[in-house]
Design a protein around this motif. Sequence first.
Motif, short mmCIF file in Angstrom:
data_model
loop_
_atom_site.label_atom_id
_atom_site.label_comp_id
_atom_site.label_asym_id
_atom_site.label_seq_id
_atom_site.Cartn_x
_atom_site.Cartn_y
_atom_site.Cartn_z
N GLY A 515 37.41 5.62 -2.67
CA GLY A 515 38.87 5.54 -2.64
C GLY A 515 39.41 6.72 -1.83
O GLY A 515 40.44 6.76 -1.97
N ALA A 516 38.67 7.67 -1.22
CA ALA A 516 39.09 8.81 -0.39
C ALA A 516 39.74 8.59 0.74
O ALA A 516 39.38 7.59 1.54
N ILE A 517 40.88 9.09 1.17
CA ILE A 517 41.56 8.96 2.52
C ILE A 517 40.77 9.85 3.59
O ILE A 517 40.26 10.89 3.36
N TYR A 518 40.52 9.14 4.94
CA TYR A 518 40.19 9.87 6.03
C TYR A 518 40.96 9.52 7.19
O TYR A 518 41.61 8.68 7.35
N ASP A 519 40.62 10.43 8.25
CA ASP A 519 41.39 10.42 9.18
C ASP A 519 40.51 9.86 10.31
O ASP A 519 39.25 9.87 10.47
N ASP A 520 41.25 9.13 11.23
CA ASP A 520 40.43 8.60 12.71
C ASP A 520 40.38 9.87 13.57
O ASP A 520 41.28 10.45 13.72
N THR A 521 39.11 10.15 13.93
CA THR A 521 39.05 11.60 15.01
C THR A 521 39.53 11.06 16.15
O THR A 521 39.78 12.19 16.94
N LYS A 522 39.97 10.00 16.54
CA LYS A 522 40.30 9.73 17.78
C LYS A 522 41.95 9.49 17.91
O LYS A 522 42.44 9.43 19.20
N PHE A 523 42.76 9.65 16.66
CA PHE A 523 44.20 9.11 16.65
C PHE A 523 45.03 9.96 17.69
O PHE A 523 45.73 9.43 18.57
N ASP A 524 44.68 11.41 17.48
CA ASP A 524 45.80 12.17 18.39
C ASP A 524 45.49 11.97 19.87
O ASP A 524 46.36 11.72 20.63
N GLU A 525 44.16 11.84 20.24
CA GLU A 525 44.06 11.68 21.63
C GLU A 525 44.28 10.37 22.07
O GLU A 525 45.00 10.15 23.05
N TYR A 526 44.21 9.39 21.36
CA TYR A 526 44.60 7.84 21.79
C TYR A 526 45.93 7.79 21.83
O TYR A 526 46.57 7.25 22.75
N ALA A 527 46.68 8.12 20.65
CA ALA A 527 48.22 8.16 20.96
C ALA A 527 48.77 9.08 21.91
O ALA A 527 49.81 8.35 22.79
N ASP A 528 48.48 10.10 22.32
CA ASP A 528 48.94 10.88 23.40
C ASP A 528 48.66 10.21 24.90
O ASP A 528 49.28 10.29 25.51
#
Length: 676
Positions: A515-528
């Motif tokens: 149940g730990a939260i994790y980040d998508d490693t590509k989100f910042d790159e994809y969004a921008d």
Amino acid sequence: MKQNMRKRTPLAVLLALCLAMQLCVPAAMASNRLMRAGDAAIAQIEEEEGFRAEKYSSGGKWYIGYGTECGAEDYPEGITREEAELLLMSKVEAYEAKLNDFFGRYDVTPTQGQFDALICFSYNFGTGWMSGTSDLVKIARGEKDATRLEVAHAFGEWCHSGGQAQAGLADRRLQEAAIYLDDGTRAAENEFAYLIINMESGTSYETDFAVYEIGKTYGSFPKAEKLGYGFAGFRTSDGKTITENSIVNGNAVVTAQWTATSYTGKTYTDVNKSDWFYNYVMELSEQGIVGGNGDGTFAPNRPTSTGEMLKLVLLSTGHKEQKPSTAHWASGYATYAYSMGFAAQNYSDYQLDNGISRLDVARFAAKALGYGASNTTSPFADVNDGYVTALYEAGVFIGTKVGDLTYFYPNSSITRAEVATIVYRIYQLSSLDQKQKIYYKDYTLDVLEGVPTNTYNQSAFVKNGSIMTYNDPSVRTRVGIDVSQYQGDVDWNAVARTDVDFVIARVGGRGYTVGAIYDDTKFDEYADGAARAGLQVGAYFFSQAVSVAEAQEEAYHVLDKLRGHEITGPVVFDWEVIGKSEARTYGIETGVLCAAANAFCKIIKDAGYDPMIYITDYAGYVKYDLSEVMDYPLWYARYDVDAPSFYYDFAMWQYSSKGSVDGIKGNVDMDIWFIK
């Protein structure tokens, strides 16, 4: 009963277990209102279930002891009563936690009898009753101030198995109702009695179950209708006839009695008793729904005009007569039908005199009844239309059998005799207030009142390669993709040169075991990158929340990740069913899921973004109660169909997981967004 068998896990241990497993502490527990099932509840369950030392199979599952579920290989040598009671207590503790959480969410403090009654009920039925809009839910939530008889009926109506009320279950439900009211079962024997109606083919029933007060007259019975006959009371299994003036003296299982109808109204020279349509025409004539021609005929073989059909269907579904809005006698019905959304167009005077196809009749009749398009496979070989299927399931349209196939003949006209049969069946459904059902896999579900339905034109969806279009001038659409780090490096300028208009990028997620939260490693790159290429950008979070608190944690995490990015598309609560027993969300109660989704979306909306909820068929029909999350649009996912048949409305359809788009290597999810 041995008291040492009734020891419970201490509260401190329960709390420690919750923290260790990252489970939510129920609201009732958090506010020190944790309740336990009393000895009366345990004794009642044991009496209702009975003891069985050897395991047994029922409904594809294995049970032992006091009806406790077990594995097929468990207990090869059977079980003792003491062991069975320990199993019972462990199961009861799980229901205690769910019931405490239920009452805590609605800030209700039940009496011990109310808590015990619902523990007994849940042990037998499960926790599915806690969601939905049943009277039992409304009473338990404190939303309905019910009489004693209404409480008894609210429990009693959960006595069906195989589509028919069962005496054994009805006995059990009334005992639970008595406990709810008085902490004991006396009222189940001295105050309340049930009436179960044996349902017969060819007869329509409002319901097959009702509860009455002993010592009073029945007063009224559930409605029952049989073509060509009038209701003449009920007959008990021992041959006694009971009427609405009979005194209730105990439980009764009955069969309806009938007398042949003698029609006293208008007759027609071309409608004879030997005609297959005789009773249909005469029943509707008696009700004033159909009439003949000025020459004393009915003209049963003449094609029905559009104007005639509009009037007949509207009157049979309880709508009022309409005054003409033009020189044509049926123009008022046409205007009304169009204004209500029943008809796809406002028919001209010329069109009102023309014939109408069977397909248009079905679509109009279903909408006038308040039915939506069915989600099940069409039974007809020559038409695949959800409204036609819905009326087939309701018994309005039967079709014509040719060999092994059934045909509807959607483009054919319809005679006045055929109309009489259809309109009579519609009239029955309306007069008996028969609600539409949704059939999904092994589930038969009541349609949720007030939840908008899917009105998309199934034939308007056209797929060209990976791009889906919807050819309806009244609805604008946009094509999009949703991505996560698994898409790898993306050339967003290449993507923008295709037909893709928007992208929804994964922010991150929560693990389904720890149940730990994790980040998508590509989100910042994809969004921008997508925003710079001119694409509209949204975001989603893969949730595995098991509480409101966790959903709120996820929402605030998303907001933190969105900061600094140009997000103008939807921000999605993507809670998905894992389907594995080790998943921490396995068996999550519907009310908890809905509350979590609402909590996530409210935080997102308050921050100025547009929230959305992701669903599949299973999540939408079974896990969510969509009437509880109506403030937010839905993103629906299904890949194996040419057009989406999900019963309820949605704003976006994820139609493929194997799309191909320039700028992305490998497969990508494809979406179409409906801008209404």
